[in-house]
Design a protein around this motif. Structure first.
Motif, short mmCIF file in Angstrom:
data_model
loop_
_atom_site.label_atom_id
_atom_site.label_comp_id
_atom_site.label_asym_id
_atom_site.label_seq_id
_atom_site.Cartn_x
_atom_site.Cartn_y
_atom_site.Cartn_z
N ALA A 31 0.81 -1.23 0.00
CA ALA A 31 0.00 0.00 0.00
C ALA A 31 0.84 1.27 0.00
CB ALA A 31 -0.99 0.01 1.16
N CYS A 32 1.99 1.22 -0.67
CA CYS A 32 2.85 2.40 -0.82
C CYS A 32 2.89 2.83 -2.28
CB CYS A 32 4.27 2.09 -0.35
SG CYS A 32 4.42 1.98 1.44
N TRP A 33 3.10 4.13 -2.49
CA TRP A 33 3.24 4.66 -3.85
C TRP A 33 4.64 4.33 -4.36
CZ3 TRP A 33 -0.79 6.00 -6.58
CH2 TRP A 33 -1.97 6.34 -5.92
N ASP A 34 4.70 3.90 -5.61
CA ASP A 34 5.91 3.30 -6.18
C ASP A 34 6.08 3.77 -7.63
OD1 ASP A 34 8.08 1.56 -6.53
OD2 ASP A 34 6.87 -0.27 -6.44
N PHE A 35 7.29 3.66 -8.12
CA PHE A 35 7.59 3.89 -9.53
C PHE A 35 7.54 2.57 -10.27
CE2 PHE A 35 10.50 7.46 -7.92
CZ PHE A 35 9.52 8.41 -8.06
N ALA A 36 7.51 2.62 -11.59
CA ALA A 36 7.59 1.42 -12.42
C ALA A 36 8.94 0.76 -12.20
CB ALA A 36 7.42 1.78 -13.89
N GLY A 37 8.94 -0.55 -12.26
CA GLY A 37 10.19 -1.30 -12.14
C GLY A 37 9.98 -2.54 -11.31
N GLY A 38 11.06 -3.29 -11.18
CA GLY A 38 10.97 -4.53 -10.42
C GLY A 38 12.21 -5.37 -10.58
N GLY A 39 12.02 -6.65 -10.39
CA GLY A 39 13.13 -7.59 -10.35
C GLY A 39 13.71 -7.94 -11.70
N ARG A 40 14.99 -8.15 -11.68
CA ARG A 40 15.75 -8.54 -12.87
C ARG A 40 15.44 -9.98 -13.27
NH1 ARG A 40 22.31 -9.30 -12.92
NH2 ARG A 40 22.60 -9.14 -15.18
N GLU A 41 15.30 -10.20 -14.56
CA GLU A 41 15.22 -11.56 -15.09
C GLU A 41 16.59 -11.93 -15.65
OE1 GLU A 41 11.83 -11.86 -17.72
OE2 GLU A 41 10.45 -11.61 -16.05
N LEU A 42 16.84 -13.20 -15.78
CA LEU A 42 18.15 -13.74 -16.13
C LEU A 42 18.79 -13.01 -17.31
CD1 LEU A 42 20.19 -15.96 -15.45
CD2 LEU A 42 19.06 -17.40 -17.14
N ARG A 117 5.00 12.53 0.80
CA ARG A 117 4.05 11.52 1.28
C ARG A 117 4.72 10.53 2.23
NH1 ARG A 117 -0.94 11.21 -1.88
NH2 ARG A 117 -1.37 9.47 -0.50
N SER A 118 4.03 10.20 3.31
CA SER A 118 4.54 9.18 4.23
C SER A 118 4.28 7.77 3.69
CB SER A 118 3.89 9.34 5.61
OG SER A 118 2.49 9.17 5.50
N ASP A 119 3.43 7.66 2.67
CA ASP A 119 3.13 6.35 2.08
C ASP A 119 3.78 6.16 0.71
OD1 ASP A 119 1.49 8.14 0.75
OD2 ASP A 119 -0.31 6.88 0.85
N ALA A 120 4.85 6.91 0.46
CA ALA A 120 5.69 6.67 -0.72
C ALA A 120 6.94 5.93 -0.24
CB ALA A 120 6.07 7.98 -1.40
N ILE A 121 7.53 5.13 -1.11
CA ILE A 121 8.70 4.33 -0.72
C ILE A 121 9.89 5.27 -0.48
CG2 ILE A 121 10.30 2.55 -1.47
CD1 ILE A 121 7.92 1.27 -2.97
N ALA A 122 10.42 5.22 0.74
CA ALA A 122 11.41 6.20 1.19
C ALA A 122 12.69 6.20 0.35
CB ALA A 122 11.75 5.96 2.67
#
Length: 135
Positions: A31-42, A117-122
């Motif tokens: 439940a935090c505000w985030d940017f696009a992105g994520g985990g690396r694939e091989l 925002r306190s609910d954005a990823i620090a």
């Protein structure tokens, strides 16, 4: 350098494209505000990783040369190294957003709002702050 993922702050005009993460206990930063992105694939480069994630999460395809402000940051969940990028698109580009199946909703938010925002990823607030200082 080994890394586990990448994030991109996508500016559409003067605002940021952000997503409210799902509210599940088993994921980092529920439940935090985030940017696009994520985990690396091989075998992915940081650019390939973040562009694939942007396409999956928001339906937006960008050429690699639109990624700017590349920097490295350390993460706590999971522990390791990740990359941060920014991209700047014109106002109206939000009409191409097709929200994926992760997250509750998306919105455009001013950088100032995201930073306050306190609910954005620090740690992403920190990355954005550094990027904006360098502009």
């Amino acid at each position: 350098m080994e890394f586990h993922g990448a994030k991109v702050a996508v500016f559409i005009g003067e605002r940021l494209l952000v997503a409210l993460r799902d509210d599940f206990d088993h994921i980092p930063f529920p439940a935090c505000w985030d940017f696009a992105g994520g985990g690396r694939e091989l075998g992915e480069s940081p650019e390939e990783c973040v562009l694939r994630e942007l396409k999956e999460e928001f339906g937006l395809s960008l050429p690699p040369d639109q990624l700017v402000g590349k920097s490295v940051y350390e993460t706590r969940e999971p522990v390791g190294t990740a990359y941060f990028f920014a991209a700047h698109l014109p106002t109206g580009a939000e009409s191409g957003v097709v929200f994926g199946d992760e997250g509750q909703r998306w919105k455009l938010m001013t950088p100032e709002e995201f930073l306050s925002r306190s609910d954005a990823i620090a740690h992403l607030q920190d990355c954005l702050r550094v990027y904006l200082e360098r502009l």
